[in-house]
Design an enzyme around this catalytic site. Structure first.
Site, PDB file in Angstrom:
ATOM      1  N   ARG A 117      49.872 -12.362  -7.427  1.00 54.21           N
ATOM      2  CA  ARG A 117      48.841 -13.676  -7.349  1.00 54.21           C
ATOM      3  C   ARG A 117      47.699 -12.539  -6.189  1.00 54.21           C
ATOM      4  NH1 ARG A 117      52.591 -16.688  -7.274  1.00 54.21           N
ATOM      5  NH2 ARG A 117      53.981 -14.524  -6.668  1.00 54.21           N
ATOM      6  N   THR A 118      48.263 -11.740  -5.484  1.00 57.47           N
ATOM      7  CA  THR A 118      46.902 -11.161  -4.843  1.00 57.47           C
ATOM      8  C   THR A 118      46.287 -10.180  -5.799  1.00 57.47           C
ATOM      9  OG1 THR A 118      48.171 -11.102  -2.765  1.00 57.47           O
ATOM     10  CG2 THR A 118      46.582  -9.929  -2.678  1.00 57.47           C
ATOM     11  N   LYS A 161      50.634  15.335  -9.770  1.00 60.68           N
ATOM     12  CA  LYS A 161      50.363  16.952 -10.122  1.00 60.68           C
ATOM     13  C   LYS A 161      51.094  17.462  -8.314  1.00 60.68           C
ATOM     14  CE  LYS A 161      46.834  16.632 -13.256  1.00 60.68           C
ATOM     15  NZ  LYS A 161      45.576  16.833 -13.239  1.00 60.68           N
ATOM     16  N   HIS A 204      48.399  -8.834   6.227  1.00 61.49           N
ATOM     17  CA  HIS A 204      48.168  -9.420   5.014  1.00 61.49           C
ATOM     18  C   HIS A 204      46.519 -10.094   5.426  1.00 61.49           C
ATOM     19  CE1 HIS A 204      47.796  -9.954   1.337  1.00 61.49           C
ATOM     20  NE2 HIS A 204      48.742 -10.911   1.037  1.00 61.49           N
TER      21      HIS A 204
HETATM   22  C1  NCD Z   1      53.031 -12.231   0.281  1.00 62.63           C
HETATM   23  C2  NCD Z   1      53.715 -10.825   0.318  1.00 62.63           C
HETATM   24  O1  NCD Z   1      52.959  -9.912  -0.422  1.00 62.63           O
HETATM   25  O2  NCD Z   1      53.337 -10.378   1.181  1.00 62.63           O
HETATM   26  N1  NCD Z   1      52.930 -12.463  -1.238  1.00 62.63           N
HETATM   27  C3  NCD Z   1      51.655 -12.215  -1.437  1.00 62.63           C
HETATM   28  O3  NCD Z   1      50.970 -11.829  -1.194  1.00 62.63           O
HETATM   29  N2  NCD Z   1      50.925 -14.022  -2.067  1.00 62.63           N
HETATM   30  C4  NCD Z   1      54.209 -12.715   0.727  1.00 62.63           C
HETATM   31  C5  NCD Z   1      55.922 -12.548   0.078  1.00 62.63           C
HETATM   32  O4  NCD Z   1      55.266 -11.591  -0.680  1.00 62.63           O
HETATM   33  O5  NCD Z   1      56.884 -12.641   0.731  1.00 62.63           O
END
Ligand code: NCD
Length: 369
Positions: free
Chosen positions: A85-86, A114, A168
């Protein structure tokens, strides 16, 4: 393996202020690394801008206008931790505002094999690109990169798209946007929620699951501190409790919170529930196998106890903690959440490059009466 002098995830108040100052320019985020960089006016404006972009992008003429904004810049997506998703959300956001991008998702294809240091790899990106968007398994690494880029002859911004178990922030921004759109009263929803109103006052939001290692929860808790009157409940197995640093931050910001262990008996209290999966990739020795995570799932059978307007969110990916039979109910907001992320990230990128003003002007000219 290089050694990097990384800041710890926990820090005192003055230390946070100092870190935020190092990441901002003119009191606005230049690098986007910590959720603590965002205050209410910034979040309100980003939500409004995301709404404008989604409206403008709906027409051929509008989307053509948006794509003229940043086609003289380039972005690097450096994602060396798994992501669906991200990563896609950022690529779609780049496409919306016309920002060409390239990506590295696997270190085995870079000169790191390398023997080049990761720092030098990133310094190289800074000479070709105008923005680095990065996901990394190590806490604090995005912040280290921001500091490093500040000392380069050519300084470009970095966006943290997930750093270890730490933060995040862009997920948290899209979560705020989704919560706003979900919790606003129907009167507001008809005209588009007015983001300057604190819709969180008097609302109770529960975070459920692996709160110790879930970075999305940590970042969202920081953002929710900007909304006086919100109440947060952290529901988790005792082994996976939310960090003390977050609880201290909430106390310092006068935010009411509770820590709980049982979801089923308390579900009726919540206006929003933020579900999370077990983050067992962080296990050192399979320690989470002994945890009864089923107690931290939400199911269709629990529906009679829900508040009528309950909003269920999840950053995804999900496992069994979120019953797919809830997907078609009005409580489920997680698929809208995915789409909201694309608009919010487009708004964020536009703001970083200061093209938010032409977007607002375009919106005023064509979409207000
Ligand atoms: C989350 C992450 O990567 O922290 N996913 C996301 O970015 N939508 C949550 C997760 O991985 O559980």
């Amino acid at each position: 393996m290089q050694t990097v002098n990384m800041k710890p995830a926990t820090s005192a108040h003055s230390d946070t202020a100092h870190r935020v100052t190092a990441l901002n320019r003119n009191d606005q985020p230049f690098h986007v690394v910590l959720a603590q960089q965002f205050d209410r006016p910034m979040m309100d404006q980003l939500c409004q801008l995301a709404d404008m972009i989604r409206t403008i992008a709906n027409s051929r003429q509008g989307s053509r206008f948006l794509r003229t904004l940043l086609n003289h810049r380039r972005a690097m997506l450096y994602f060396i931790q798994p992501s669906t998703r991200t990563f896609l959300s950022f690529t779609a956001a780049c496409q919306i505002v016309g920002l060409p991008y390239n990506s590295v998702r696997d270190r085995s294809t870079s000169s790191e094999v390398k023997g080049e240091s990761e720092d030098d790899t990133i310094r190289t990106f800074s000479q070709y690109f105008d923005l680095i968007i990065m996901r990394h398994p190590m806490e604090g690494f995005a912040e280290h990169v921001a500091t490093m880029l500040n000392n380069m002859p050519r300084t470009i911004p970095v966006i943290n798209a997930g750093s270890g178990k730490d933060q995040h922030p862009t997920q948290a921004l899209l979560d705020i946007y989704t919560l706003y759109r979900s919790l606003a009263d129907p009167q507001d929803a008809r005209t588009g929620p007015r983001y300057t109103r604190n819709v969180f006052a008097g609302k109770t939001i529960a975070f459920v699951g692996d709160l110790k290692r879930g970075r999305t929860v940590r970042s969202l808790a920081y953002l929710l501190c900007r909304y006086p009157g919100v109440r947060l409940v952290f529901v988790s197995p005792p082994e996976l409790k939310i960090g003390e640093d977050i609880l201290e931050y909430l106390t310092r910001h006068d935010i009411e919170y509770d820590v709980a262990e049982d979801l089923r008996t308390s579900i009726g209290e919540y206006d929003a529930v933020y579900m999370t999966r077990l983050q067992d990739e962080h296990d050192v020795d399979g320690e989470s196998k002994s945890i009864d995570y089923d107690r931290y799932s939400i199911t269709r059978e629990m529906m009679p106890d829900f508040k009528p307007n309950l909003a269920i969110l999840h950053p995804l990916p999900r496992r069994n903690e979120l019953d797919a039979r809830l997907d078609a109910t009005p409580y489920a907001k997680y698929w809208q959440q995915v789409r909201n992320g694309m608009w919010m990230r487009a708004a964020l990128i536009a703001s970083i490059f200061n093209v938010d003003v032409p977007i607002r002007d375009h919106y005023q000219a064509y979409y207000t009466f």
